[in-house]
Structures are given as structure tokens and as C-alpha cells.
Design an enzyme around this catalytic site. Structure first.
Site, PDB file in Angstrom:
ATOM      1  CG  ASP A   2      -2.087   0.918   1.097  1.00  0.00           C
ATOM      2  OD1 ASP A   2      -2.437   1.259  -0.047  1.00  0.00           O
ATOM      3  OD2 ASP A   2      -2.651   1.303   2.131  1.00  0.00           O
ATOM      4  CG  ASN A  50      -7.759  -2.420  -5.131  1.00  0.00           C
ATOM      5  OD1 ASN A  50      -6.761  -3.141  -5.082  1.00  0.00           O
ATOM      6  ND2 ASN A  50      -8.058  -1.587  -4.136  1.00  0.00           N
TER       7      ASN A  50
END
Length: 224
Positions: A2, A50
Site C-alpha cells: 500500500d 479495488n
């Protein structure tokens, strides 16, 4: 992995610039696995959530995945890296699915680092799909429902040929697991670090793995 987008935005660049930098970082960490005694590495590349991102970012990521697999495939073989993919492939485009199949087949004989790429993956989605397959086997008479226990479901998970993770590292300062290997990580050790993924170095990886080596893992028991 991330923090790619924030890394890019901090430099005045588009989010996809950060994703490309993050992809380059993967190679360094994969290459660092053998010297750190890491036999299995699973990277979370794209989650089932996502898809909520902008169409431009999603399309850019899919293009990046295709190029990354195509570019790295022969290097995986040279470095003796076996590649596997976990996640629901149905929603992915045909070309990407073909490259995933090709990479898995081409590296099937490799005996070094086992690199697993979680692509369109979600822990809840994985468990739901596994439960569906299990239920189908029960309905078909292939599985006795009275013999279903916590050892049965893992045989239907995407990771059925892999060991459960020992250490989960979450970059970018977020202190949550975000639907990653929910079943498998029940007894994993966790590290939540502030480093954004494109800045995550082999040296920091070594530090975290070394620190894990000193932990007392009791799995619910008491140390004698």
C-alpha cells in the site's frame, strides 16, 4: 503493498506513476527472499474492492499487470522463482488471464522462492467461493457433511497448496488487514509500518524478518 498512489501524489505525479514504482520494488523484495530465509512470498496486487477506483486507474493497473508478467516471466525462470496467482480470475480480461496461465506453467518446475500474486483477490470472496465448491461436493455425494471440519475448508481455498503465512507486513501506516488472507492469517504475526510501498527496501524487509525470528509464537499455548 500500500501507498503507491500517495507516494506519487507527494511528488506531484499521477497515481499510476506510483504503481509503476511499486512494481519495480517487487523485484527487489523477491530477490531478497533467499538471503532472508523466506521461501514463500505473497503480494497483494489488486483486491476485489479495488474495482471501485476510477476507470482510468483500474485500466492502468490492468495494463501494468500485463506488462509486468510479460517482462518478468523469463527472469522468474532464471531466478528459479515459481509464480502462482490467487483470486477470482473471471472478471479479468482474457489476455491477462492467458499471461497468468503462461507464467504459472513456465515456472512450475522452479524450486526457489514461491511468489504468489493476489490479483482480484479478497479474503471473504475466497471463503465464499471455497464454501460454494465444498457445498457442490456435498450435494454430489463426494463429501460427507458430517466430516466437514476446520481442516476441510482450507482444501478448497485458493491457497490449498501453500502454507499459512507466518508474517504479514502492511505498509503505508494503515493498521488494518483489508480482507487479506483472512482464514490463513489466523495465527500470523503482524507488522504495520509507515513506509510507503515504493520506499520499502530490502534492508527494511531484512529488519522485519529478523525481528519476526525473535518472536515467541505460542498458538494459544503457554511457553514452558
Amino acid at each position: 503493498m500500500d501507498g503507491n498512489g500517495r507516494w506519487a501524489q507527494a511528488r506531484g505525479r499521477p497515481r499510476l506513476f506510483g504503481h509503476h514504482a511499486g512494481a519495480r520494488r517487487v523485484r527487489e523484495i523477491v530477490e531478497a527472499c533467499p538471503s532472508n530465509g523466506v521461501k514463500y512470498l505473497t503480494i497483494f496486487a489488486f483486491s476485489t474492492e479495488n474495482w471501485k477506483r476510477t476507470q482510468i486507474e483500474v485500466a492502468g493497473l490492468m495494463s501494468l499487470f500485463r506488462r509486468y508478467i510479460l517482462k518478468e516471466m523469463q527472469d522468474f525462470v532464471k531466478r528459479n522463482v515459481r509464480v502462482r496467482f490467487i483470486g477470482d480470475r473471471v472478471r479479468l480480461d482474457e489476455k491477462l488471464r492467458g499471461l497468468m496461465d503462461e507464467a504459472e506453467e513456465l515456472t512450475a518446475h522452479c524450486t526457489g522462492t514461491n511468489l504468489t500474486i493476489a490479483l482480484n483477490y479478497g479474503g471473504r470472496d475466497e471463503v465464499a467461493r471455497a464454501t460454494h465448491r465444498l457445498a457442490q461436493d456435498v450435494a454430489a455425494g463426494k463429501l460427507d457433511p458430517n466430516k466437514v471440519d476446520e481442516e476441510t475448508l482450507p482444501k478448497y481455498l485458493d491457497t490449498h497448496v501453500l502454507p499459512d503465512p507466518d508474517l504479514v507486513i502492511r505498509t503505508s501506516g494503515e493498521a488494518r488487514i483489508s480482507n487479506f488472507l483472512l482464514w490463513q492469517s489466523a495465527y500470523a504475526e503482524y507488522e504495520f509500518i509507515d513506509t510507503l510501498w515504493p520506499d520499502f527496501s530490502a534492508e527494511e524487509f531484512h529488519t522485519l524478518v529478523s525481528g519476526y525470528g525473535g518472536r515467541d509464537r505460542r498458538f494459544g499455548a503457554v511457553t514452558a
